[in-house]
Design an enzyme around this catalytic site. Structure first.
Site, PDB file in Angstrom:
ATOM      1  CD1 TRP A  11      -2.059  -2.087   0.232  1.00 33.65           C
ATOM      2  CD2 TRP A  11      -3.210  -1.186   2.191  1.00 33.65           C
ATOM      3  NE1 TRP A  11      -3.264  -2.912   0.183  1.00 33.65           N
ATOM      4  CE2 TRP A  11      -4.058  -2.140   1.431  1.00 33.65           C
ATOM      5  CE3 TRP A  11      -3.649  -0.286   2.960  1.00 33.65           C
ATOM      6  CZ2 TRP A  11      -5.097  -2.684   2.216  1.00 33.65           C
ATOM      7  CZ3 TRP A  11      -4.830  -0.892   3.625  1.00 33.65           C
ATOM      8  CH2 TRP A  11      -5.680  -1.966   3.242  1.00 33.65           C
ATOM      9  CE  LYS A  12       4.736   1.131  -4.129  1.00 34.84           C
ATOM     10  NZ  LYS A  12       5.495   1.373  -5.687  1.00 34.84           N
ATOM     11  CG  HIS A  95       9.680  -1.099  -2.313  1.00 35.67           C
ATOM     12  ND1 HIS A  95       9.964  -0.038  -3.173  1.00 35.67           N
ATOM     13  CD2 HIS A  95       8.753  -1.905  -2.918  1.00 35.67           C
ATOM     14  CE1 HIS A  95       9.039  -0.081  -4.090  1.00 35.67           C
ATOM     15  NE2 HIS A  95       8.243  -1.163  -3.796  1.00 35.67           N
ATOM     16  CD  GLU A  97       8.377   3.044  -3.893  1.00 41.47           C
ATOM     17  OE1 GLU A  97       7.902   2.748  -2.697  1.00 41.47           O
ATOM     18  OE2 GLU A  97       7.753   2.820  -4.974  1.00 41.47           O
ATOM     19  CD  GLU A 167       8.388  -4.518  -6.080  1.00 40.08           C
ATOM     20  OE1 GLU A 167       7.268  -4.672  -6.359  1.00 40.08           O
ATOM     21  OE2 GLU A 167       8.811  -3.613  -5.475  1.00 40.08           O
ATOM     22  N   GLY A 173       5.262   1.883 -10.808  1.00 39.61           N
ATOM     23  CA  GLY A 173       4.503   2.983 -10.816  1.00 39.61           C
ATOM     24  C   GLY A 173       4.618   3.734 -12.153  1.00 39.61           C
ATOM     25  N   GLY A 234       1.473  -2.528  -6.257  1.00 36.85           N
ATOM     26  CA  GLY A 234       1.483  -1.233  -5.716  1.00 36.85           C
ATOM     27  C   GLY A 234       0.044  -0.573  -6.112  1.00 36.85           C
ATOM     28  N   GLY A 235      -0.070   0.262  -6.959  1.00 38.79           N
ATOM     29  CA  GLY A 235      -1.186   0.729  -7.458  1.00 38.79           C
ATOM     30  C   GLY A 235      -2.493   0.050  -7.312  1.00 38.79           C
TER      31      GLY A 235
HETATM   32  P1  13P Z   1       3.021  -0.420  -9.000  1.00 41.68           P
HETATM   33  O1  13P Z   1       2.340  -1.917  -8.928  1.00 41.68           O
HETATM   34  O2  13P Z   1       2.424   0.734  -8.457  1.00 41.68           O
HETATM   35  O3  13P Z   1       3.969  -0.469 -10.121  1.00 41.68           O
HETATM   36  O4  13P Z   1       4.277  -0.790  -7.703  1.00 41.68           O
HETATM   37  C1  13P Z   1       4.822  -1.939  -7.577  1.00 41.68           C
HETATM   38  C2  13P Z   1       5.785  -1.894  -6.240  1.00 41.68           C
HETATM   39  O5  13P Z   1       6.688  -1.112  -5.911  1.00 41.68           O
HETATM   40  C3  13P Z   1       5.192  -2.995  -5.397  1.00 41.68           C
HETATM   41  O6  13P Z   1       6.227  -3.110  -4.322  1.00 41.68           O
END
Ligand code: 13P
Length: 250
Positions: A11-12, A95, A97, A167, A173, A234-235
């Site tokens: 969910w970030k 991750h 990020e 990933e 994203g 993610g999204g």
């Molecule tokens: P998205 O599905 O939004 O591209 O994000 C992937 C992600 O970073 C899951 O950890």
């Protein structure tokens, strides 16, 4: 034995506790697939609320990050023991990020992986290359280096029980998904790396996810690949579409 698929939402930094509760309720009738493990990795502030809201469902609770330390004077940090006590089973570690924005390096992430296991949490260890690395042809070497560095000191039993998420940074994203062949190539290389570090049996057991713009439209093809055992989403994990990913085989 076939590996059980694992579909996890990351969910970030989205959803306040009340929004999180609402999302769990929206997704509840959509994520019932008895053949798949479903995990919600949620912001720390949402863990208690989401833990309550998923009671009686097949969904498991995950965290997005964790301290490498046990306890003490680490302002703002959350320990593995705290997560476990709050009902968390899985924790995302490394991750891109966190590696990128918060400068978490492999030595630090290796300590987190060991700490998670020490406390009975299952790590979802992330790896992935940048676009520049892919274009210069070093993807597989880079991924092997990340995996080998992050798994130092991890036993074969621990490795067999964990999850690795591939990933590609350029796919996160961006709406730019890796093709199923690109994703399979790297997930297969990760499995081979596990066989090199441990053995074939461990490599057959470990679950490897793909993450990066996975959605209801592309999940089926990705999840049909032999070395892709699930997705880290993610999204699309914040929308009813997540239910379609969980039910990719129906
Ligand atoms: P998205 O599905 O939004 O591209 O994000 C992937 C992600 O970073 C899951 O950890």
């Amino acid at each position: 034995m076939a590996r059980r698929k694992i579909i996890a939402g990351n969910w970030k930094m989205n959803k306040t506790p009340s929004e999180a509760k609402e999302l769990v309720e929206t997704l509840k009738p959509l994520v019932n697939n008895p053949d798949v493990d479903v995990v919600y990795c949620v912001p720390a502030i949402d863990i208690t609320t989401v833990g309550e809201a998923i009671k009686g469902t097949n969904v498991m609770l995950g965290a997005e990050n964790m301290s490498d330390q046990d306890k003490g004077a680490y302002t703002g940090e959350i320990s593995a023991a705290m997560l476990l006590d709050a009902g968390v089973k899985f924790v995302i570690i490394g991750h891109s990020e966190r590696r990128g924005y918060y400068h978490e390096d492999d030595a630090f992430l290796n300590r987190k992986v060991l700490k998670a296991f020490e406390n009975g949490l299952t790590p979802i260890l992330c790896c992935g290359e940048s676009l520049e690395q892919r274009e210069s042809g070093v993807t597989l070497d880079w991924i092997r280096l990340q995996i080998k560095s992050d798994l130092q000191g991890v036993t074969r039993e621990q490795a067999a029980s964990m999850v690795i998420a591939y990933e590609p940074i350029w796919a996160i994203g961006t709406g730019k998904t890796a093709t199923s062949d690109q994703a399979e190539e790297v997930c297969g290389a990760i499995r081979k790396t596990i066989a090199e570090i441990y053995d074939e049996e461990t490599a057959e057991k470990i679950r490897i996810q793909y993450g990066g713009s996975m959605n209801a439209g592309n999940c089926k093809e990705l999840l049909a690949k032999p070395d892709i055992d699930g997705g880290l989403i993610g999204g699309a994990a914040l929308k009813p579409d997540f239910g379609k990913i969980v039910n990719y085989d129906k």
